[in-house]
Write a protein that holds these residues in place. Structure first.
Motif, PDB file in Angstrom:
ATOM      1  N   TYR A   6       0.859  -1.192   0.000  1.00  0.00           N
ATOM      2  CA  TYR A   6       0.000   0.000   0.000  1.00  0.00           C
ATOM      3  C   TYR A   6       0.889   1.233   0.000  1.00  0.00           C
ATOM      4  O   TYR A   6       1.336   1.682   1.057  1.00  0.00           O
ATOM      5  N   PRO A   7       1.185   1.760  -1.196  1.00  0.00           N
ATOM      6  CA  PRO A   7       2.002   2.973  -1.213  1.00  0.00           C
ATOM      7  C   PRO A   7       1.286   4.078  -0.453  1.00  0.00           C
ATOM      8  O   PRO A   7       0.053   4.124  -0.454  1.00  0.00           O
ATOM      9  N   HIS A   8       2.024   4.882   0.219  1.00  0.00           N
ATOM     10  CA  HIS A   8       1.513   6.023   0.987  1.00  0.00           C
ATOM     11  C   HIS A   8       0.990   5.628   2.370  1.00  0.00           C
ATOM     12  O   HIS A   8       0.630   6.500   3.148  1.00  0.00           O
ATOM     13  N   ILE A   9       0.901   4.326   2.664  1.00  0.00           N
ATOM     14  CA  ILE A   9       0.372   3.873   3.951  1.00  0.00           C
ATOM     15  C   ILE A   9       1.490   3.223   4.754  1.00  0.00           C
ATOM     16  O   ILE A   9       2.262   2.425   4.232  1.00  0.00           O
ATOM     17  N   LEU A  19      -0.942   7.616   7.108  1.00  0.00           N
ATOM     18  CA  LEU A  19      -0.305   8.101   5.895  1.00  0.00           C
ATOM     19  C   LEU A  19       1.183   8.293   6.169  1.00  0.00           C
ATOM     20  O   LEU A  19       1.561   8.804   7.231  1.00  0.00           O
ATOM     21  N   GLN A  20       2.031   7.906   5.233  1.00  0.00           N
ATOM     22  CA  GLN A  20       3.478   8.079   5.410  1.00  0.00           C
ATOM     23  C   GLN A  20       3.856   9.554   5.442  1.00  0.00           C
ATOM     24  O   GLN A  20       4.639   9.977   6.294  1.00  0.00           O
ATOM     25  N   ARG A  21       3.329  10.328   4.526  1.00  0.00           N
ATOM     26  CA  ARG A  21       3.687  11.749   4.420  1.00  0.00           C
ATOM     27  C   ARG A  21       3.119  12.569   5.566  1.00  0.00           C
ATOM     28  O   ARG A  21       3.715  13.558   5.995  1.00  0.00           O
ATOM     29  N   LEU A  22       1.949  12.186   6.060  1.00  0.00           N
ATOM     30  CA  LEU A  22       1.261  12.904   7.136  1.00  0.00           C
ATOM     31  C   LEU A  22       0.927  11.911   8.246  1.00  0.00           C
ATOM     32  O   LEU A  22      -0.214  11.465   8.378  1.00  0.00           O
ATOM     33  N   PRO A  23       1.900  11.536   9.076  1.00  0.00           N
ATOM     34  CA  PRO A  23       1.672  10.455  10.040  1.00  0.00           C
ATOM     35  C   PRO A  23       0.610  10.734  11.105  1.00  0.00           C
ATOM     36  O   PRO A  23       0.163   9.808  11.771  1.00  0.00           O
ATOM     37  N   ARG A  52      -3.607  14.128  -0.811  1.00  0.00           N
ATOM     38  CA  ARG A  52      -3.374  13.843  -2.234  1.00  0.00           C
ATOM     39  C   ARG A  52      -4.270  12.679  -2.669  1.00  0.00           C
ATOM     40  O   ARG A  52      -4.498  11.747  -1.888  1.00  0.00           O
ATOM     41  N   PRO A  53      -4.763  12.707  -3.904  1.00  0.00           N
ATOM     42  CA  PRO A  53      -5.630  11.615  -4.364  1.00  0.00           C
ATOM     43  C   PRO A  53      -4.999  10.231  -4.197  1.00  0.00           C
ATOM     44  O   PRO A  53      -5.677   9.296  -3.760  1.00  0.00           O
ATOM     45  N   ALA A  54      -3.728  10.085  -4.496  1.00  0.00           N
ATOM     46  CA  ALA A  54      -3.076   8.777  -4.359  1.00  0.00           C
ATOM     47  C   ALA A  54      -3.109   8.286  -2.910  1.00  0.00           C
ATOM     48  O   ALA A  54      -3.275   7.089  -2.651  1.00  0.00           O
ATOM     49  N   GLU A  55      -2.975   9.207  -1.969  1.00  0.00           N
ATOM     50  CA  GLU A  55      -3.020   8.836  -0.547  1.00  0.00           C
ATOM     51  C   GLU A  55      -4.425   8.376  -0.161  1.00  0.00           C
ATOM     52  O   GLU A  55      -4.590   7.388   0.552  1.00  0.00           O
ATOM     53  N   ALA A  56      -5.421   9.102  -0.616  1.00  0.00           N
ATOM     54  CA  ALA A  56      -6.804   8.745  -0.287  1.00  0.00           C
ATOM     55  C   ALA A  56      -7.187   7.411  -0.924  1.00  0.00           C
ATOM     56  O   ALA A  56      -7.837   6.574  -0.289  1.00  0.00           O
ATOM     57  N   TYR A  57      -6.797   7.196  -2.180  1.00  0.00           N
ATOM     58  CA  TYR A  57      -7.080   5.908  -2.829  1.00  0.00           C
ATOM     59  C   TYR A  57      -6.371   4.765  -2.106  1.00  0.00           C
ATOM     60  O   TYR A  57      -6.946   3.691  -1.909  1.00  0.00           O
ATOM     61  N   ALA A  58      -5.122   4.983  -1.706  1.00  0.00           N
ATOM     62  CA  ALA A  58      -4.384   3.952  -0.973  1.00  0.00           C
ATOM     63  C   ALA A  58      -5.069   3.648   0.361  1.00  0.00           C
ATOM     64  O   ALA A  58      -5.199   2.479   0.757  1.00  0.00           O
ATOM     65  N   ALA A  59      -5.535   4.692   1.040  1.00  0.00           N
ATOM     66  CA  ALA A  59      -6.232   4.501   2.328  1.00  0.00           C
ATOM     67  C   ALA A  59      -7.522   3.701   2.136  1.00  0.00           C
ATOM     68  O   ALA A  59      -7.822   2.798   2.921  1.00  0.00           O
ATOM     69  N   MET A  60      -8.265   4.021   1.092  1.00  0.00           N
ATOM     70  CA  MET A  60      -9.515   3.293   0.849  1.00  0.00           C
ATOM     71  C   MET A  60      -9.227   1.852   0.433  1.00  0.00           C
ATOM     72  O   MET A  60      -9.943   0.936   0.847  1.00  0.00           O
TER      73      MET A  60
END
Length: 103
Positions: A6-9, A19-23, A52-60
């Motif tokens: 899961y990129p970004h997670i 989130l990696q960027r926003l822990p 970021r959209p990629a972060e939200a998609y990864a989270a979902m």
């Protein structure tokens, strides 16, 4: 069986997925917008410009693969809120307004 990435997670043992960027932002927080408001990823990003959209998609994606884990985290947080609300005295401001019939 294939390992899913899961990129970004970031998920550390015994810690919630974040989130990696926003822990400070947990996957469960993003999911709560989806559950409570029915927001799409695009709407979440409009409402939260830092996301970021990629972060939200990864989270979902993480949520749908680990739904029981995230739902349990949300339920635990809700129970904590209910307990805190019942065990915390009301502020003097609230009591004053309630006494005047303003609440």
């Amino acid at each position: 069986m294939f390992a899913v990435s899961y990129p970004h997670i970031e998920k550390l043992p015994d810690h919630p997925a974040r989130l990696q960027r926003l822990p400070r932002i947990r996957v469960a927080q993003i999911v709560m917008d989806y559950l409570a408001y029915g927001w799409s990823v695009e709407e979440m990003c409009r409402q939260h410009p830092y996301l970021r959209p990629a972060e939200a998609y990864a989270a979902m994606g993480y949520y749908f693969d680990y739904q029981a884990e995230i739902d349990g985290e949300i339920e635990q947080e809700w129970q904590q809120y209910q307990s805190d609300r019942l065990n915390t005295p009301r502020s003097p401001f609230y009591i004053r307004l309630k006494g005047k019939g303003l609440l």
